[in-house]
Enzyme design. Sequence first.
Site, short mmCIF file in Angstrom:
data_model
loop_
_atom_site.label_atom_id
_atom_site.label_comp_id
_atom_site.label_asym_id
_atom_site.label_seq_id
_atom_site.Cartn_x
_atom_site.Cartn_y
_atom_site.Cartn_z
N GLU A 483 0.85 -1.19 0.00
CA GLU A 483 0.00 0.00 0.00
C GLU A 483 0.88 1.23 0.00
O GLU A 483 1.12 1.82 -1.04
CB GLU A 483 -0.94 -0.04 1.21
CG GLU A 483 -2.02 1.02 1.16
CD GLU A 483 -3.09 0.77 2.22
OE1 GLU A 483 -3.95 1.63 2.37
OE2 GLU A 483 -3.05 -0.28 2.89
N GLU A 756 -1.50 0.57 13.54
CA GLU A 756 -2.69 0.96 12.79
C GLU A 756 -3.96 0.70 13.60
O GLU A 756 -4.88 1.52 13.63
CB GLU A 756 -2.76 0.17 11.48
CG GLU A 756 -3.98 0.49 10.62
CD GLU A 756 -3.96 -0.25 9.30
OE1 GLU A 756 -4.65 0.20 8.37
OE2 GLU A 756 -3.26 -1.27 9.19
#
Length: 972
Positions: A483, A756
Site C-alpha cells: 500500500e 494501525e
Amino acid sequence: MTADPPAVRVVALWVGDRGRPEFLATARPTVSWAVESEGTDWAQRSAQIEVRLDGVVTGFDLLGAGSQRQPWPARDLAAYESAAVRVWVRGTDGSASALSSWVEVRTGPLGGDDWRAPLITPAVAADAWPERGTARFRTELTAPAGLASAVLSVTAHGLYEATVGGVRVGDELLTPGWTAYRDRLAFQTHDVTALVRAAAADGDVVLAATVAEGWYGERFGFDGNFARAYPGPVALAAQLRLVDEAGAVTWVTTGPDWTTSVVGPVTSASIYQGESHDARLDDDAAAVPGVTLPAALPARLLADVLTDDDAADHLTAARLVPASSPPVRVIETLPVREVRTSGSGATILDFGQNLVGWVRLRVDGRAGTVITLRHAEVLEDGELGVRPLRFAKATDRYTLRGDGPEEWHPRFTFHGFRYVEVSGWPGAFDPADVTAEVVHSDLVRTGELTTSNPLLNQLHSNVRWGMRGNFVSLPTDCPQRDERLGWTGDIQVFAPTASYLYDTAGFLGSWLSDLTVEQARSGTVPIVVPNPLPFGSPPGAAWGDAATIVPDALYAHYADPEPLARQYASMRAWVEDLRAIAGDSNLWTGGFQFGDWLDPSAPPDKPNQARTHSDIVASAYYYRSTAALTRAAQVLGCEDDAHTYAALAEQIRLAFVAEYVTPAGRMMCDAHTAYALAIEFGLVTEPALRARLGANLAELVRAFGYRIGTGFVGTPLMTDALTRTGHADVAYRLLLEQGCPSWLYPVTMGATTIWERWDSMLPDGRINPGEMTSFNHYALGAVADWMHRAIGGIAPAEPGYATVAIAPVPGGGLTSAAASLDTGYGVVTVDWVVEGSAVEGTGVEGAAVQGDGSTFTLRASVPANTRALVTLPGADDAVEVGSGEHTWTCALPAPPAVDPAPWTLDTPLARFMDDDVARSALLAVLAEVGFFFAAGWTADGRWRSDTSLRQSLVMLSLDAIATIERTVAALG
C-alpha cells in the site's frame, strides 16, 4: 552612567525552507534568521537584509519585528544564478548586531522553461523488458578546458541513481521521489564540478544513470488486483551545464546519442517486492571511457514510445518542477541487537526498533552465493510475521561476486521492519557484518518532549519513529505492505504533531501542491495523494478535508501566507464541493464515508462501522473546513470571501447543534468521538452547554474503563476536549491506561512505533486477524499534539510562535516534564517539577500565593524577538513576558478528598473504576463467584455513576451476593 545595551547576535540565517535541497526551487525565496541576546525582553526594531547579486551588494531595510519567512527583497533570481545574503538587526533597546556571515544560495533550472533534455528510454520492445527490470543509460563527454562550473539536473520515470566518472552523484535517495507524475515531475540539481574535474583528469568523462521502476512503475491496487498507474517504460532526462572560465556554456543532454541497456547488476527492483542484485554483472561501463554497456541498445525518445493520449500528460515540460521537499537520505544506522534462531531453524536478526530503510551487508564468499533477506515488523510464534505484508514480498537478494570482501545495500526499494530473516550466508555469521540504515526525508528536527513516566516517553518515541518511517518522499499511511499510499485522512489528523516534531513546511508544502493538481484532475480531493488508484471516489469527510486542514495547520506553525495563498483555490473548491452536497440543510449526510475509521468497536473486516454516526463526522468536518477557509480568507485579505464563509460556517454550526446536540448536553449519537467533535471543533459555543457536553464525555470515558473508544477521527481530539472542559484528570487517566485498547497497551507489548489498530497484536502475542494490520501507522499517534501542548506546555499563541503560549497542565502522577521547540526565532524550552506538599509559593514572578498542595516550579526560556503568555496551573489569567530565562513557583491544589462513604452494594460502579484497589478486589470476588458478566463491563461501558453495584448483579444466588457484599464492606 547609562549601561550599554545588551549584546545581540544573528546566530542563524537561512534562505527558503529549512532542510530544502541545495538548489533553490523558486526565484523568490524567503529569508529567515534567529537572534540571541545577552539581555532580557529583546525585541527587533528593524533589520537590514543585504543581497549580493552580480558582485553588487544592495541593502534592504526592514522595519518591525519580522524575522521569519520575510519576502525576498531583491529582483527575481534567474535560472543558474548565484546570490548571497546576510543580515544585521537593531533592537528596540538601541542594541545592534554585527553583520551575519554570508549565506550562499543557488538556482538551477526553475521549471520547464529552463529544461532542454528530453526523456529517453532503451530501444527495446515492450514485451522484451525484464520483469521489474532496470535500465542503464550512458554517454561520454569532454570537459571544457578551465572548467569553472558543472551543474547536473536529473529526473526520471522511475527511480534514478546518477554517476559521474563512476562516482555516485550526491547523497539523495529514491529520487526523483513520488509526486503527482501526470502533472508534477520533480527534478534534482547537483553541483558536480569536482566530479567532472576528477574524471576529466584521466580523459573523457562518463555520465551514467540507472533507472528502476520505483513508484512510477509499481503495481497499485487492493486484494490482489494490481495494475500500473503511469504509462510507458522507465525513462531518464538529464542536462549537464558546463561553464568554462570565460563564461562559455556547453550543454550535455539526454538524447538518441546515448547508449542504454536493460542488462545490469540490479536484476529486479520493486518498492513492494524488494530488490535483487547480481554482483557478478557489475562492470566498468558506468565509469571507463570507451567501454560499452553489456547488451547495449540505442536510446529512444520517450515521445516516440508513448501514445498520443499519454504524451499529452507525460511529455509536457510544464509539469517539470525543481524539487522543494527535503531529500530522502540515510539518517542513522542501527546495529543488530539480537540474533535469534526460530523454531524452523531460520536465522532472524532483531534490530530492536521498527524502522524504515534497508540493511547493509559486509560479506565474503564464493561467487554465485545468494543471500536472501526477508523483512517483517513483528514475530508470530517465533517466525517472521509476514501476513500483514499482504502481497508485498519485502525480500532482497544479493548474489556475490566472489573476489573478496563485498559490501551492498538496496538502492531502489525500502522496507518497514524490525526483523530480518537471513538465509544463504556463507560461513559463520557475524552480526557485526549487518547494519540497518534508517531512511526517510531529511527534515530538520524541531520538537522534543520527555516526562517522568518512562511509558509516556516510549509512546512519544513511537510517535516520532512512526512519523520518520512514513515521511519517505511523501506522507504515507504505512511503509511495509502493498500500500504505502499518501492517505489524506492520516496526514490531516497528524499534521500538527508532525509540525512540532520537525519542520514540515517544505515537505507538506510540496505534498499539498500534489493534492491541488490531483484535486483538479479528479474533480474532488482524492482519498490518496498522489493518486495512482484505478477507481474514483466521492468526497470523503476527514480525508478530503486535508485540503483545508493541512494548510491551516501549517499556517498556525509557520505563519507564512505564501503557501496559504497557493492553496487557497484548492481550499475554496473543497468547501464548495461540500456546500453543493449539503445544500440548504447545511448538513453533510448520506453517501459512503470512512467515518471514525478503526474505532476499536468496529469489526476487523468493517473498520468504518464506528459508534459515532458518519453523518455527525461529515457535518462536523464541513464546519471545520469552512472555518479554516474563513481564516485563510482573513489572512489573505479576501474580505468578501471571509464574510461569505464566516456566515456559512455559522449556518452549519447552528444546523449541527439543532440536529445532533440536545439541550441537556447529550449528543444524539452517545459516543466519544461525537462529543469530542462538538467540543473541539467549536460547534458548541454556549459555555453551559459545552460544560455539560464535557461532563457527559468524561462520564462516558469512565464508563468504558478509560479505554479508547475512538478511531482516526476522534483520537486526536479526546484529551483536548476533556482538558478544555475541565476534566484534565480524566484525560490523563485515558492517556495512561494500559489495558487494550489504549495508547500504552502497544507500549506494554513492546511496540516501538504506533500501530494501525489499537490491537494490531493481540494480548496472546498473535497478529490481529484483520486484513489491515500495520505496526507502523502514525495517525493514532496524533495524541502527541496534546502532549506537546498540555504536558510540555508549548503552543502558538499566535501563528508562527512570535508569541508562544506556555501553559503546562500537570497531572497523571507526573513529577516532571521537559519540552523544547525550535520555532525559527530560537528554541523555546519549558521544564517543570512537582515537589513536596502544603507549601507557600510565589506566583507569577514574585506574586505570593498560598496553597495546600504540592509545589509546582516552572522554568522557561523564551527566544529573543518573541514573547510568551504564561499560565500557571489554577490561574485564570496569563502573564506576558519577553525573551530570556524565567522561573515561577506556585502551590498546586491538593488532590480531591477521598470519598468517605462506606463501600456497599449501592456504591456506583464509577467509584469502583476510579479506585484501583477497590476495583481489583471487586473483579476478583466477581470472578470467584462465577459472575462472568463483569468481564464485559469495560467493553460495554458499564462503569457508570448512575448504576450501582447492586443494580448490576443479576442471576446470582443470595450466597454469592453475600460474598460480594462482605468483600466490598471490607474495603473500609
